[in-house]
Design a protein around this motif. Sequence first.
Motif, PDB file in Angstrom:
ATOM      1  N   PRO A   1       0.825  -1.206   0.000  1.00  0.00           N
ATOM      2  CA  PRO A   1       0.000   0.000   0.000  1.00  0.00           C
ATOM      3  C   PRO A   1       0.861   1.259   0.000  1.00  0.00           C
ATOM      4  O   PRO A   1       2.073   1.203   0.216  1.00  0.00           O
ATOM      5  CB  PRO A   1      -0.800  -0.132   1.293  1.00  0.00           C
ATOM      6  CG  PRO A   1      -0.046  -1.067   2.143  1.00  0.00           C
ATOM      7  CD  PRO A   1       0.738  -1.973   1.233  1.00  0.00           C
ATOM      8  N   ILE A   2       0.217   2.404  -0.253  1.00  0.00           N
ATOM      9  CA  ILE A   2       0.916   3.677  -0.373  1.00  0.00           C
ATOM     10  C   ILE A   2       0.375   4.643   0.666  1.00  0.00           C
ATOM     11  O   ILE A   2      -0.835   4.740   0.866  1.00  0.00           O
ATOM     12  CB  ILE A   2       0.722   4.268  -1.782  1.00  0.00           C
ATOM     13  CG1 ILE A   2       1.292   3.319  -2.842  1.00  0.00           C
ATOM     14  CG2 ILE A   2       1.360   5.638  -1.892  1.00  0.00           C
ATOM     15  CD1 ILE A   2       0.883   3.674  -4.244  1.00  0.00           C
ATOM     16  N   LEU A   3       1.270   5.351   1.318  1.00  0.00           N
ATOM     17  CA  LEU A   3       0.872   6.410   2.241  1.00  0.00           C
ATOM     18  C   LEU A   3       1.467   7.725   1.740  1.00  0.00           C
ATOM     19  O   LEU A   3       2.691   7.885   1.704  1.00  0.00           O
ATOM     20  CB  LEU A   3       1.348   6.113   3.654  1.00  0.00           C
ATOM     21  CG  LEU A   3       1.041   7.202   4.700  1.00  0.00           C
ATOM     22  CD1 LEU A   3      -0.463   7.477   4.783  1.00  0.00           C
ATOM     23  CD2 LEU A   3       1.591   6.817   6.068  1.00  0.00           C
ATOM     24  N   VAL A   4       0.600   8.637   1.316  1.00  0.00           N
ATOM     25  CA  VAL A   4       1.045   9.955   0.844  1.00  0.00           C
ATOM     26  C   VAL A   4       1.175  10.870   2.050  1.00  0.00           C
ATOM     27  O   VAL A   4       0.184  11.146   2.749  1.00  0.00           O
ATOM     28  CB  VAL A   4       0.047  10.546  -0.171  1.00  0.00           C
ATOM     29  CG1 VAL A   4       0.509  11.920  -0.619  1.00  0.00           C
ATOM     30  CG2 VAL A   4      -0.111   9.615  -1.358  1.00  0.00           C
ATOM     31  N   THR A   5       2.397  11.315   2.320  1.00  0.00           N
ATOM     32  CA  THR A   5       2.623  12.155   3.492  1.00  0.00           C
ATOM     33  C   THR A   5       3.935  12.912   3.367  1.00  0.00           C
ATOM     34  O   THR A   5       4.848  12.471   2.667  1.00  0.00           O
ATOM     35  CB  THR A   5       2.663  11.297   4.773  1.00  0.00           C
ATOM     36  OG1 THR A   5       2.868  12.148   5.902  1.00  0.00           O
ATOM     37  CG2 THR A   5       3.790  10.272   4.708  1.00  0.00           C
ATOM     38  N   ASP A   6       4.000  14.030   4.063  1.00  0.00           N
ATOM     39  CA  ASP A   6       5.272  14.744   4.176  1.00  0.00           C
ATOM     40  C   ASP A   6       5.748  14.743   5.630  1.00  0.00           C
ATOM     41  O   ASP A   6       6.555  15.581   6.038  1.00  0.00           O
ATOM     42  CB  ASP A   6       5.146  16.178   3.652  1.00  0.00           C
ATOM     43  CG  ASP A   6       4.017  16.944   4.324  1.00  0.00           C
ATOM     44  OD1 ASP A   6       3.459  16.429   5.305  1.00  0.00           O
ATOM     45  OD2 ASP A   6       3.711  18.059   3.865  1.00  0.00           O
ATOM     46  N   CYS A   7       5.221  13.776   6.406  1.00  0.00           N
ATOM     47  CA  CYS A   7       5.587  13.664   7.819  1.00  0.00           C
ATOM     48  C   CYS A   7       6.884  12.902   8.042  1.00  0.00           C
ATOM     49  O   CYS A   7       7.328  12.752   9.185  1.00  0.00           O
ATOM     50  CB  CYS A   7       4.453  12.981   8.600  1.00  0.00           C
ATOM     51  SG  CYS A   7       2.947  13.980   8.687  1.00  0.00           S
ATOM     52  N   VAL A   8       7.474  12.376   6.979  1.00  0.00           N
ATOM     53  CA  VAL A   8       8.746  11.668   7.112  1.00  0.00           C
ATOM     54  C   VAL A   8       9.806  12.396   6.300  1.00  0.00           C
ATOM     55  O   VAL A   8       9.497  13.174   5.398  1.00  0.00           O
ATOM     56  CB  VAL A   8       8.624  10.205   6.634  1.00  0.00           C
ATOM     57  CG1 VAL A   8       7.701   9.431   7.555  1.00  0.00           C
ATOM     58  CG2 VAL A   8       8.144  10.135   5.193  1.00  0.00           C
ATOM     59  N   GLU A   9      11.048  12.124   6.622  1.00  0.00           N
ATOM     60  CA  GLU A   9      12.160  12.782   5.921  1.00  0.00           C
ATOM     61  C   GLU A   9      12.605  11.899   4.755  1.00  0.00           C
ATOM     62  O   GLU A   9      13.046  10.762   4.955  1.00  0.00           O
ATOM     63  CB  GLU A   9      13.321  13.009   6.881  1.00  0.00           C
ATOM     64  CG  GLU A   9      14.454  13.799   6.260  1.00  0.00           C
ATOM     65  CD  GLU A   9      15.561  14.109   7.246  1.00  0.00           C
ATOM     66  OE1 GLU A   9      16.644  14.522   6.797  1.00  0.00           O
ATOM     67  OE2 GLU A   9      15.344  13.926   8.462  1.00  0.00           O
ATOM     68  N   TYR A  10      12.471  12.434   3.562  1.00  0.00           N
ATOM     69  CA  TYR A  10      12.844  11.684   2.366  1.00  0.00           C
ATOM     70  C   TYR A  10      14.319  11.918   2.036  1.00  0.00           C
ATOM     71  O   TYR A  10      14.853  13.011   2.273  1.00  0.00           O
ATOM     72  CB  TYR A  10      11.981  12.122   1.179  1.00  0.00           C
ATOM     73  CG  TYR A  10      10.522  11.764   1.314  1.00  0.00           C
ATOM     74  CD1 TYR A  10      10.044  10.548   0.856  1.00  0.00           C
ATOM     75  CD2 TYR A  10       9.615  12.632   1.925  1.00  0.00           C
ATOM     76  CE1 TYR A  10       8.698  10.201   0.978  1.00  0.00           C
ATOM     77  CE2 TYR A  10       8.276  12.307   2.070  1.00  0.00           C
ATOM     78  CZ  TYR A  10       7.815  11.092   1.593  1.00  0.00           C
ATOM     79  OH  TYR A  10       6.495  10.749   1.729  1.00  0.00           O
ATOM     80  N   PRO A  11      14.973  10.924   1.476  1.00  0.00           N
ATOM     81  CA  PRO A  11      16.368  11.123   1.050  1.00  0.00           C
ATOM     82  C   PRO A  11      16.462  12.233  -0.002  1.00  0.00           C
ATOM     83  O   PRO A  11      15.500  12.492  -0.731  1.00  0.00           O
ATOM     84  CB  PRO A  11      16.756   9.758   0.454  1.00  0.00           C
ATOM     85  CG  PRO A  11      15.782   8.794   1.042  1.00  0.00           C
ATOM     86  CD  PRO A  11      14.508   9.549   1.232  1.00  0.00           C
TER      87      PRO A  11
END
Length: 874
Positions: free
Chosen positions: A325-335
């Motif tokens: 599944p996919i979770l669309v969020t900006d709550c995590v730090e992406y590389p």
Amino acid sequence: MITRGIFCKLNNLKIYRKYLPNYRFFSDDIWNEELTIDLKLKIENQWKDKLCKGTFNRNDVDNKFYVLSMFPYPSGRLHMGHVRVYVIADSIARFHRMNGQNVFLPMGWDAFGLPAENAAILHGLPANKWTKSNIDHMKKQLQELGCSFDWSHELATYDPSYYKWTQSFFVKMFQSGLVYSKEAEVNWDPVDETVLASEQVDENGRSWRSNAIVEKKLFKQWFIRTTQFSKALYEGLNDPSLRDWRDIINLQKHWIGECNGYVFDFQVFTDDIYRTILNVWTQYPEHVPLAGFIFIKPESFVHKYYILNHKNVYIKNPITGSKLPILVTDCVEYPDGQDALLAIPHINSVDEKLAKKHNISYLNCVNQNLYLSREEVCKKAKELNSGGYPVSSKLKDWLISRQRYWGTPVPIIHCKNCGAQAVPENELPVKLPLLDMQGDKKFKSLELAEEWVKTTCPKCGKEAKRETDTMDTFVDSSWYYLRYLDPNNSFQPFDKTLANKMMPVDIYIGGKEHAVLHLYYARFFNHFLHSIGLSPSPEPFKNLLVQGMVMGQSFKIKANGTYLKEVEVIKKDKQFFTKDGDFPVTATWEKMSKSKYNGVEPIDTINQYGIDTMRLFILSNVAPTSNRNWNSDLFPGILNWQHRLWLTIREFRKIRNCNDVQMNTIDLSKFEKEEINLKDARNYYVKKTSSNFRKSYQLSVAISKLQGLTNSLRKSPKEVVKYSAEYEKLLAVQIIMLAPIAPHFASALWSGFVSATGRLNQDYENISWEDDVINQKWPEVDIDYIFSLYCLVNNAVKCVLKMPKKKMALLTKEAAIKLTMDQEIIKEYTLPWNIINIEYQSFIDDDTYVFIKTDRKSVSKPKSIDSTIVKNNI
């Protein structure tokens, strides 16, 4: 008074006149004329046919020297940037020819691309005819510069005999999994109607060509998996054979990035229909089988084009095949540079909390059978052609699709039954159809060539369609240096045996603006060809000379930024104003451009000053690697030097032809002192000028040294000019070393020199009196001249050992290092520390260097040593 010995020596010198027909283009009266522009143009016209020959002998490749300059886009006119790069290349090539090397200096044309296509449409002409006319015109201009290109190896990327092999390499990459297609969000230029790479969009979101605001669209695009070679490309920059790359190594490393993670291809599905590939980067490949779901940035294209438009969207794990599944969020730090992130909820507590918060089930990721080692995961991904190789998080694969006509057709056939199939090798090239560019039928895309698009599947034989995308022109320019070797070969891209001996290129010359993308793609291509056994070395270019831009002074109104012509501006108290209205004007140095009214036409400069004066000017004062501000106020310095050289030959001929100075009136001690000074000057200037040509490529410094040599010659008294063999040798050296930079003018000076009355000696080593100056051997330093062995510790000179050339020439690398390490001062600097590396550099007719690197960052002076430099005579 002259002693009997010196009188006999002078009396026995051969003093006579020799008639050399090949030098007698003009009568001797020419040396009574002033060096006017008319005379210079006359000289250049007489010598041009003798100077432009640069034929390469492919049967003598053991003695090769490959000089490569970045080939031009055929815009139809040369600009000063072209002049600078090609004059630099020609001067270096001529120097190495005079050193007895078999120089390869090819020229060709980067002929595909948007500008030619748009211009052709504007003029109502087919793109191939428009491009061919531009090539013919620019070739003539290049030949007028006196450059010694080998035109028998000329190529053009729009020729089917060239792009046949570009397509062949594409097919090989496709078959090996390096080429793939996927839907991707791209930069779309609404004016030029094509996809743009991110680097072709400025900081304001405008196209580099049309200046239009770029739009975002979703297209199925072709990619080359350049990231698969990223680690090899990054580590290849540490190759010690890459000389003088300087800051370009850092630029390349920054572009590639440290390969501290791995990329994997996850497939995106909507309603169980495959849509595209999502490249996911991670530092922990062993976590891929354990992924519970995927984090996606809200602004990512997967979110915008799939998740928002479809209910049933999932991503397939390449290792396990499970649906994630996919979770669309900006709550995590992406590389850095990534739009996706693996979620490992049973390992990462943050991922676990987010999974519970959004009711995401992740039980399928805790199966104990999924615990694989890093090596096992990467191996399986590589077997599935789904990644698993090291790469930085920010580096992307190369998007090569372009939606325009004028480019290399992508050799793919689309079949409803068999999918994408490569065009068989025996059916290449897939030629561009000849489109009607007249009237309203201004085709910009291959999609409109309906009959050409129709074809059959090479696998099942059923009706199919050709791919209508063409390739990015960077693909064509990524391997041209290899095709140059064998441009007429219709059976293979180049002779592999010849390539094994010719590669890598000895020196590559071009603009810094191409030092990232083009150089990266060219390096990738050669790494790929090396991996399949077609290129002998991974790196294609041994030495780089990245020349600065030629800048023109531009003027623009401060209030609105409108550019003005120079004639529309006046200067008052060191400030500029408009002539009409007296508005303040800003004066800046910018890259030459028609739109900025700051360009200088090469032909205008040639007509005003001559070819060689322009060549000397473009190379003087400023290092090739620095930007050149075009200031015509500097021309008088070059003109004055040429005038002094002209007077030097005129006076030499006059003094040798008269009897005003008699041998019995010469003061022996002064004469011998002058000869010693001339000999020392000759060795000094030969050593320094040779180094500037061979090692540092500081041609501006070489010109400065040659100007100093002229000063030494002109200080000589009449009796030395009349009777000194050393003066004669130094004057010969002056003209010979001028020849690579100003070949026409040097040829005229040489003709006046060798045909003068009173030649003293016919047997000077390395001089062939019957040949033109461009066929002379480059002068050498005398065997008894003192050279230096520099011993450096952590780049600081700690010891200088002196020895004559004849001993230095016998000094091997091992002997030089041993001699260095035996010095007490070197022992004191190195014994307390670990020696990390020792490097050795030695050049013909130049000093030798031993570089010692220790694990201490800096080296202080030992208390027992009074000086950091010890001079020893050996």
